[in-house]
Write an enzyme that holds these catalytic residues in place. Structure first.
Site, PDB file in Angstrom:
ATOM      1  N   CYS A  78      26.502  12.610  24.859  1.00 17.49           N
ATOM      2  CA  CYS A  78      25.892  12.375  23.553  1.00 17.49           C
ATOM      3  C   CYS A  78      25.901  13.658  22.713  1.00 17.49           C
ATOM      4  O   CYS A  78      26.986  14.123  22.382  1.00 17.49           O
ATOM      5  CB  CYS A  78      24.501  11.775  23.726  1.00 17.49           C
ATOM      6  SG  CYS A  78      24.013  10.810  22.299  1.00 17.49           S
ATOM      7  N   HIS A 162      24.349   7.781  27.537  1.00 17.66           N
ATOM      8  CA  HIS A 162      23.436   8.523  28.431  1.00 17.66           C
ATOM      9  C   HIS A 162      23.520   8.037  29.874  1.00 17.66           C
ATOM     10  O   HIS A 162      22.666   7.272  30.312  1.00 17.66           O
ATOM     11  CB  HIS A 162      22.001   8.366  27.935  1.00 17.66           C
ATOM     12  CG  HIS A 162      21.712   9.125  26.694  1.00 17.66           C
ATOM     13  ND1 HIS A 162      21.186  10.402  26.700  1.00 17.66           N
ATOM     14  CD2 HIS A 162      21.909   8.800  25.398  1.00 17.66           C
ATOM     15  CE1 HIS A 162      21.058  10.825  25.459  1.00 17.66           C
ATOM     16  NE2 HIS A 162      21.484   9.874  24.645  1.00 17.66           N
ATOM     17  N   GLU A 164      22.676   9.450  32.429  1.00 14.82           N
ATOM     18  CA  GLU A 164      21.556   9.955  33.239  1.00 14.82           C
ATOM     19  C   GLU A 164      20.328   9.049  33.136  1.00 14.82           C
ATOM     20  O   GLU A 164      19.353   9.245  33.840  1.00 14.82           O
ATOM     21  CB  GLU A 164      21.215  11.394  32.806  1.00 14.82           C
ATOM     22  CG  GLU A 164      20.410  11.551  31.518  1.00 14.82           C
ATOM     23  CD  GLU A 164      21.209  11.289  30.230  1.00 14.82           C
ATOM     24  OE1 GLU A 164      22.376  10.863  30.305  1.00 14.82           O
ATOM     25  OE2 GLU A 164      20.631  11.489  29.143  1.00 14.82           O
TER      26      GLU A 164
HETATM   27  N1  GLN Z   1      22.092  11.678  17.139  1.00 21.89           N
HETATM   28  C1  GLN Z   1      22.066  12.877  17.923  1.00 21.89           C
HETATM   29  C2  GLN Z   1      22.857  14.001  17.259  1.00 21.89           C
HETATM   30  O1  GLN Z   1      23.552  13.791  16.335  1.00 21.89           O
HETATM   31  C3  GLN Z   1      22.622  12.635  19.300  1.00 21.89           C
HETATM   32  C4  GLN Z   1      21.757  11.627  19.990  1.00 21.89           C
HETATM   33  C5  GLN Z   1      21.626  11.841  21.453  1.00 21.89           C
HETATM   34  O2  GLN Z   1      22.037  12.866  22.016  1.00 21.89           O
HETATM   35  N2  GLN Z   1      21.000  10.886  22.074  1.00 21.89           N
HETATM   36  O3  GLN Z   1      22.763  15.116  17.671  1.00 21.89           O
END
Ligand code: GLN
Length: 187
Positions: A78, A162, A164
């Site tokens: 992410c 995610h 995890e």
């Molecule tokens: N929306 C977040 C970002 O742009 C990332 C979201 C996440 O890591 N769950 O940094």
């Protein structure tokens, strides 16, 4: 077999869940907050969180240069994927669009078919990015609506979701396998 020493970037975000999962898989986990803590690691996980905060804190602690100089396998999830892309650390040849699925509505789960895995992975997307463009050396391992959300380039594995946050340890196992392979190559 000696346990693998895996760092989890712990400046912000979901590092505890990654650490817990890696420990379950037998790794020695090191929470990384300073560049010197990268020394001696076999691999590194960059968790989800908020990529602008990550970028700021990594710069403040010299972790951006530290991570650029780190030559072992890295798994970014992410926000961790965002900071590895062309526009940030420039380590993975992808362009990533932040909050790509929409800002609020865009947290969802899906059963994601993954190249090389028999059963789909339960993937949790939280204000997730997607990969907008990939370079020629990037292997796309999973997509949602034709958008890459899991990819590999050499020693880098990146996920828009995610892994995890579920009980499914297969992607962390995939990462640890690449760490072990990198060890064999060095030995
Ligand atoms: N929306 C977040 C970002 O742009 C990332 C979201 C996440 O890591 N769950 O940094």
């Amino acid at each position: 077999m000696k346990p693998l020493r895996i760092g989890v970037l712990a400046v912000q975000g979901n590092f505890r869940e990654h650490a817990q999962m890696l420990r379950r898989l037998g790794a020695d986990v090191v929470e990384v907050r300073k560049a010197v803590e990268l020394d001696g690691l076999d691999g590194l996980v960059i968790p989800g969180g908020e990529s602008t905060t990550f970028t700021r804190l990594m710069h403040l602690y010299g972790l951006d240069e530290g991570i650029r100089g780190f030559d072992r396998p890295v798994f970014g999830t992410c926000a961790g994927m965002i900071v590895l892309d062309r526009e940030h650390l420039g380590l993975v040849d992808v362009s990533v669009r932040r909050n790509a699925f929409g800002r609020q509505v865009a947290s969802f789960e899906s059963d994601l078919p993954v190249v090389g895995l028999e059963e789909p992975v339960r993937a949790v997307f939280i204000r997730a990015p997607w990969i907008e463009d990939v370079g020629p050396a990037v292997e796309v391992l999973a997509e949602v609506d034709g958008r890459p959300v899991l990819a590999r380039e050499g020693r880098f594995l990146v996920a828009a979701f995610h892994p995890e946050l579920t009980d499914d340890t297969r992607l962390h196992e995939l990462f640890l396998e690449s760490v072990r392979e990198a060890e064999v190559v060095r030995a």
